[in-house]
Design a protein around this motif. Structure first.
Motif, PDB file in Angstrom:
ATOM      1  N   ARG A  38       0.818  -1.209   0.000  1.00 15.04           N
ATOM      2  CA  ARG A  38       0.000   0.000   0.000  1.00 15.04           C
ATOM      3  C   ARG A  38       0.855   1.263   0.000  1.00 15.04           C
ATOM      4  NH1 ARG A  38      -5.414  -0.074   3.296  1.00 15.04           N
ATOM      5  NH2 ARG A  38      -5.879   1.259   1.514  1.00 15.04           N
ATOM      6  N   MET A  39       0.278   2.294  -0.550  1.00 17.80           N
ATOM      7  CA  MET A  39       0.915   3.599  -0.572  1.00 17.80           C
ATOM      8  C   MET A  39       1.150   4.094   0.844  1.00 17.80           C
ATOM      9  SD  MET A  39      -0.660   6.999  -2.457  1.00 17.80           S
ATOM     10  CE  MET A  39      -0.785   6.154  -4.031  1.00 17.80           C
ATOM     11  N   ASP A  40       2.234   4.830   1.023  1.00 16.58           N
ATOM     12  CA  ASP A  40       2.547   5.405   2.326  1.00 16.58           C
ATOM     13  C   ASP A  40       1.354   6.213   2.838  1.00 16.58           C
ATOM     14  OD1 ASP A  40       3.696   7.757   4.068  1.00 16.58           O
ATOM     15  OD2 ASP A  40       5.244   6.212   4.042  1.00 16.58           O
ATOM     16  N   LEU A  41       1.088   6.091   4.146  1.00 19.34           N
ATOM     17  CA  LEU A  41      -0.046   6.805   4.757  1.00 19.34           C
ATOM     18  C   LEU A  41      -0.030   8.294   4.444  1.00 19.34           C
ATOM     19  CD1 LEU A  41      -0.526   5.248   8.307  1.00 19.34           C
ATOM     20  CD2 LEU A  41      -2.324   5.662   6.626  1.00 19.34           C
ATOM     21  N   ARG A  42       1.145   8.878   4.392  1.00 16.40           N
ATOM     22  CA  ARG A  42       1.236  10.321   4.123  1.00 16.40           C
ATOM     23  C   ARG A  42       0.605  10.667   2.778  1.00 16.40           C
ATOM     24  NH1 ARG A  42       7.536  11.089   4.736  1.00 16.40           N
ATOM     25  NH2 ARG A  42       7.363   9.078   3.670  1.00 16.40           N
ATOM     26  N   LEU A  43       0.789   9.785   1.806  1.00 21.40           N
ATOM     27  CA  LEU A  43       0.231  10.035   0.471  1.00 21.40           C
ATOM     28  C   LEU A  43      -1.212   9.546   0.374  1.00 21.40           C
ATOM     29  CD1 LEU A  43       3.335   8.929  -1.624  1.00 21.40           C
ATOM     30  CD2 LEU A  43       2.641  11.261  -1.042  1.00 21.40           C
ATOM     31  N   ARG A  44      -1.467   8.402   1.005  1.00 22.98           N
ATOM     32  CA  ARG A  44      -2.800   7.800   0.880  1.00 22.98           C
ATOM     33  C   ARG A  44      -3.871   8.647   1.543  1.00 22.98           C
ATOM     34  NH1 ARG A  44      -4.477   3.239   3.990  1.00 22.98           N
ATOM     35  NH2 ARG A  44      -2.293   2.803   4.447  1.00 22.98           N
ATOM     36  N   ILE A  45      -3.553   9.234   2.698  1.00 23.38           N
ATOM     37  CA  ILE A  45      -4.541  10.019   3.434  1.00 23.38           C
ATOM     38  C   ILE A  45      -4.273  11.512   3.304  1.00 23.38           C
ATOM     39  CG2 ILE A  45      -5.559  10.383   5.734  1.00 23.38           C
ATOM     40  CD1 ILE A  45      -5.087   7.521   6.351  1.00 23.38           C
ATOM     41  N   GLY A  46      -3.073  11.855   2.893  1.00 23.06           N
ATOM     42  CA  GLY A  46      -2.776  13.267   2.654  1.00 23.06           C
ATOM     43  C   GLY A  46      -2.440  14.050   3.902  1.00 23.06           C
ATOM     44  N   VAL A  47      -1.800  13.398   4.868  1.00 25.60           N
ATOM     45  CA  VAL A  47      -1.369  14.105   6.071  1.00 25.60           C
ATOM     46  C   VAL A  47       0.121  13.870   6.283  1.00 25.60           C
ATOM     47  CG1 VAL A  47      -3.623  13.925   7.182  1.00 25.60           C
ATOM     48  CG2 VAL A  47      -1.914  12.165   7.605  1.00 25.60           C
ATOM     49  N   ARG A  48       0.775  14.825   6.932  1.00 18.39           N
ATOM     50  CA  ARG A  48       2.211  14.705   7.206  1.00 18.39           C
ATOM     51  C   ARG A  48       2.538  14.838   8.688  1.00 18.39           C
ATOM     52  NH1 ARG A  48       5.382  14.647   2.814  1.00 18.39           N
ATOM     53  NH2 ARG A  48       4.443  15.170   0.815  1.00 18.39           N
ATOM     54  N   ASP A  49       1.532  15.170   9.475  1.00 15.00           N
ATOM     55  CA  ASP A  49       1.751  15.346  10.906  1.00 15.00           C
ATOM     56  C   ASP A  49       2.164  14.003  11.523  1.00 15.00           C
ATOM     57  OD1 ASP A  49       1.273  15.507  13.760  1.00 15.00           O
ATOM     58  OD2 ASP A  49       0.205  17.381  13.359  1.00 15.00           O
ATOM     59  N   LEU A 100      -7.201  17.492  15.990  1.00  9.38           N
ATOM     60  CA  LEU A 100      -6.294  17.182  14.885  1.00  9.38           C
ATOM     61  C   LEU A 100      -7.021  16.421  13.786  1.00  9.38           C
ATOM     62  CD1 LEU A 100      -2.945  16.118  16.629  1.00  9.38           C
ATOM     63  CD2 LEU A 100      -3.259  18.018  15.027  1.00  9.38           C
ATOM     64  N   PHE A 101      -7.820  15.459  14.173  1.00  5.91           N
ATOM     65  CA  PHE A 101      -8.579  14.676  13.183  1.00  5.91           C
ATOM     66  C   PHE A 101      -9.571  15.560  12.437  1.00  5.91           C
ATOM     67  CE2 PHE A 101      -6.782  10.836  14.785  1.00  5.91           C
ATOM     68  CZ  PHE A 101      -7.021   9.877  13.807  1.00  5.91           C
ATOM     69  N   ARG A 102     -10.300  16.371  13.166  1.00  2.23           N
ATOM     70  CA  ARG A 102     -11.304  17.220  12.520  1.00  2.23           C
ATOM     71  C   ARG A 102     -10.657  18.229  11.578  1.00  2.23           C
ATOM     72  NH1 ARG A 102     -16.353  16.646  14.719  1.00  2.23           N
ATOM     73  NH2 ARG A 102     -16.477  15.550  16.728  1.00  2.23           N
ATOM     74  N   ASN A 103      -9.521  18.796  11.986  1.00  6.42           N
ATOM     75  CA  ASN A 103      -8.873  19.840  11.181  1.00  6.42           C
ATOM     76  C   ASN A 103      -8.092  19.271  10.000  1.00  6.42           C
ATOM     77  OD1 ASN A 103      -9.862  21.833  12.886  1.00  6.42           O
ATOM     78  ND2 ASN A 103      -8.036  21.843  14.185  1.00  6.42           N
ATOM     79  N   ARG A 104      -7.457  18.092  10.169  1.00  8.19           N
ATOM     80  CA  ARG A 104      -6.576  17.562   9.132  1.00  8.19           C
ATOM     81  C   ARG A 104      -7.249  16.510   8.258  1.00  8.19           C
ATOM     82  NH1 ARG A 104      -1.329  18.768  11.070  1.00  8.19           N
ATOM     83  NH2 ARG A 104      -1.550  20.819  12.059  1.00  8.19           N
ATOM     84  N   ILE A 105      -8.227  15.784   8.813  1.00 11.16           N
ATOM     85  CA  ILE A 105      -8.864  14.701   8.057  1.00 11.16           C
ATOM     86  C   ILE A 105     -10.329  14.998   7.759  1.00 11.16           C
ATOM     87  CG2 ILE A 105      -9.424  12.221   8.115  1.00 11.16           C
ATOM     88  CD1 ILE A 105      -6.929  11.763   9.698  1.00 11.16           C
ATOM     89  N   GLY A 106     -10.932  15.879   8.567  1.00 16.38           N
ATOM     90  CA  GLY A 106     -12.300  16.301   8.275  1.00 16.38           C
ATOM     91  C   GLY A 106     -13.367  15.533   9.017  1.00 16.38           C
ATOM     92  N   VAL A 107     -12.981  14.570   9.839  1.00 14.98           N
ATOM     93  CA  VAL A 107     -13.942  13.818  10.657  1.00 14.98           C
ATOM     94  C   VAL A 107     -13.337  13.650  12.042  1.00 14.98           C
ATOM     95  CG1 VAL A 107     -14.982  12.565   8.727  1.00 14.98           C
ATOM     96  CG2 VAL A 107     -13.013  11.585   9.925  1.00 14.98           C
ATOM     97  N   SER A 108     -14.163  13.238  12.989  1.00  9.56           N
ATOM     98  CA  SER A 108     -13.667  13.038  14.345  1.00  9.56           C
ATOM     99  C   SER A 108     -12.844  11.757  14.430  1.00  9.56           C
ATOM    100  CB  SER A 108     -14.833  12.965  15.330  1.00  9.56           C
ATOM    101  OG  SER A 108     -15.557  11.750  15.136  1.00  9.56           O
ATOM    102  N   LEU A 109     -12.106  11.634  15.506  1.00 10.29           N
ATOM    103  CA  LEU A 109     -11.338  10.420  15.782  1.00 10.29           C
ATOM    104  C   LEU A 109     -12.253   9.195  15.752  1.00 10.29           C
ATOM    105  CD1 LEU A 109      -8.801   8.927  16.985  1.00 10.29           C
ATOM    106  CD2 LEU A 109      -9.631   9.631  19.233  1.00 10.29           C
ATOM    107  N   HIS A 110     -13.367   9.271  16.443  1.00 11.58           N
ATOM    108  CA  HIS A 110     -14.315   8.154  16.494  1.00 11.58           C
ATOM    109  C   HIS A 110     -14.856   7.820  15.108  1.00 11.58           C
ATOM    110  CE1 HIS A 110     -17.696   5.642  17.671  1.00 11.58           C
ATOM    111  NE2 HIS A 110     -18.493   6.445  16.982  1.00 11.58           N
ATOM    112  N   GLN A 111     -15.227   8.825  14.329  1.00 10.81           N
ATOM    113  CA  GLN A 111     -15.797   8.582  13.002  1.00 10.81           C
ATOM    114  C   GLN A 111     -14.801   7.880  12.072  1.00 10.81           C
ATOM    115  OE1 GLN A 111     -16.850  12.686  12.284  1.00 10.81           O
ATOM    116  NE2 GLN A 111     -19.050  12.236  12.386  1.00 10.81           N
TER     117      GLN A 111
END
Length: 320
Positions: free
Chosen positions: A205-216, A253-264
């Motif tokens: 699988r593609m690196d998480l940084r590329l697959r999800i689009g986060v670098r934090d 962090l989840f809401r701001n960087r991924i757009g959903v809550s940790l739980h979601q």
């Protein structure tokens, strides 16, 4: 006068809905090797259950030239190429033929979902194998005695398994190198603009940084831990400790960087896994619930129902 290179015959058993890219990535390197060296290093044949034209997942059909069950055919390697839902495909004639080929000492391989058919025939017992990441959860539930490695391909004596897609090109380049040396393998890779021959243990699988689009790095640690713990989900506190922040900060962090809550996000990962298990296994809802971290079949069903209702709900956005 130099010796004529040994010619090898490779068979492809294509199941209905087989992935065309995986098949093409396996057969085309052999054609290129023949062309580059100017002689027949490889020849290949096709077989399919039922004997008629077999359609790939995109509708393109290939006409078999060998019958399933043929006990007199010539082959050095035979690959089963499967996609879709290989767990649901059961053909006793094909299973018996694969066992016959194994008894003859022919190297057998599975591409993408193809290892399912080898496992069903009992030909991967005690072996290490890989297959496409989408098929892994159901495969591990069904064949817990087989060691699954999430790699591009595995070559173990007379068994070869490949995760499919472009990984089939890397597999064939490695086999060409074993058969005819690194120079020809490099030439075939160059032919297909493939400037790096990846090793089998490279990740699928593609690196998480590329697959999800986060670098934090904090989020990356948590996301990796989530994907690795779906059967027994980690607590919010454990995840926050991994990120070295508070639970509230991690949720932000989840809401701001991924757009959903940790739980979601965690719930979505578990429901995606449950969906794949429903599609690719005959596990009961209770067993699927256990494998995806839900307390009961009822809890899983409610979560799936809420997801369907949310997907059907009209958007609140308004146009102008």
């Amino acid at each position: 006068m130099p010796d004529t290179p040994a010619m090898r015959t490779v068979g492809f058993i294509l199941l209905p809905g087989f992935p065309l890219m995986s098949y093409a990535a396996a057969v085309e390197p052999m054609r290129a090797a023949n062309t580059l060296l100017g002689c027949e290093l490889y020849r290949w044949w096709h077989a399919a259950p039922g004997g008629g034209a077999v359609q790939a997942s995109n509708g393109i059909a290939i006409l078999p030239d060998v019958d399933v069950g043929d006990t007199a055919l010539d082959a050095d390697r035979v690959f089963v190429c499967a996609g879709g839902n290989p767990a649901g495909f059961d053909d006793p004639a094909l299973t018996a033929w694969l066992r016959h080929l194994a008894r003859r000492g022919i190297t057998l391989g599975g591409i993408s979902g193809g290892p399912y058919l080898l496992a069903r025939a009992g030909l991967l017992t005690g072996r290490r194998c890989t297959l496409h990441w989408e098929h892994v959860p159901a495969f591990e539930e069904r064949y817990p005695e087989i060691e699954v490695v999430r790699s591009l391909f595995e070559i173990q004596d007379d068994r070869i398994t490949c995760s499919g897609g472009i990984a089939a090109l890397d597999l064939m380049l490695n086999l060409i190198e074993r058969d005819h040396g690194p120079g020809l393998a490099a030439g075939v890779g160059d032919w297909f603009l493939h400037d790096q021959i990846r090793e089998g243990l490279s990740p699928q699988r593609m690196d998480l940084r590329l697959r999800i689009g986060v670098r934090d790095p904090r989020l990356l640690r948590v996301l990796a831990a989530m994907e690795a713990h779906l059967e027994a989900p980690l607590s919010r506190q454990t995840l926050a400790d991994l990120a070295r922040v508070s639970i509230r900060q991690l949720d932000l962090l989840f809401r701001n960087r991924i757009g959903v809550s940790l739980h979601q996000h965690y719930l979505a990962l578990r429901l995606d896994r449950a969906h794949r298990l429903r599609r690719e296994s005959d596990l009961s809802t209770s067993a699927i619930a256990t494998a995806t971290g839900f307390a009961s079949a009822a809890e899983l069903s409610r979560a799936e129902r809420r997801r369907r209702l949310k997907a059907k709900a009209p958007s609140n956005a308004t146009g102008t």
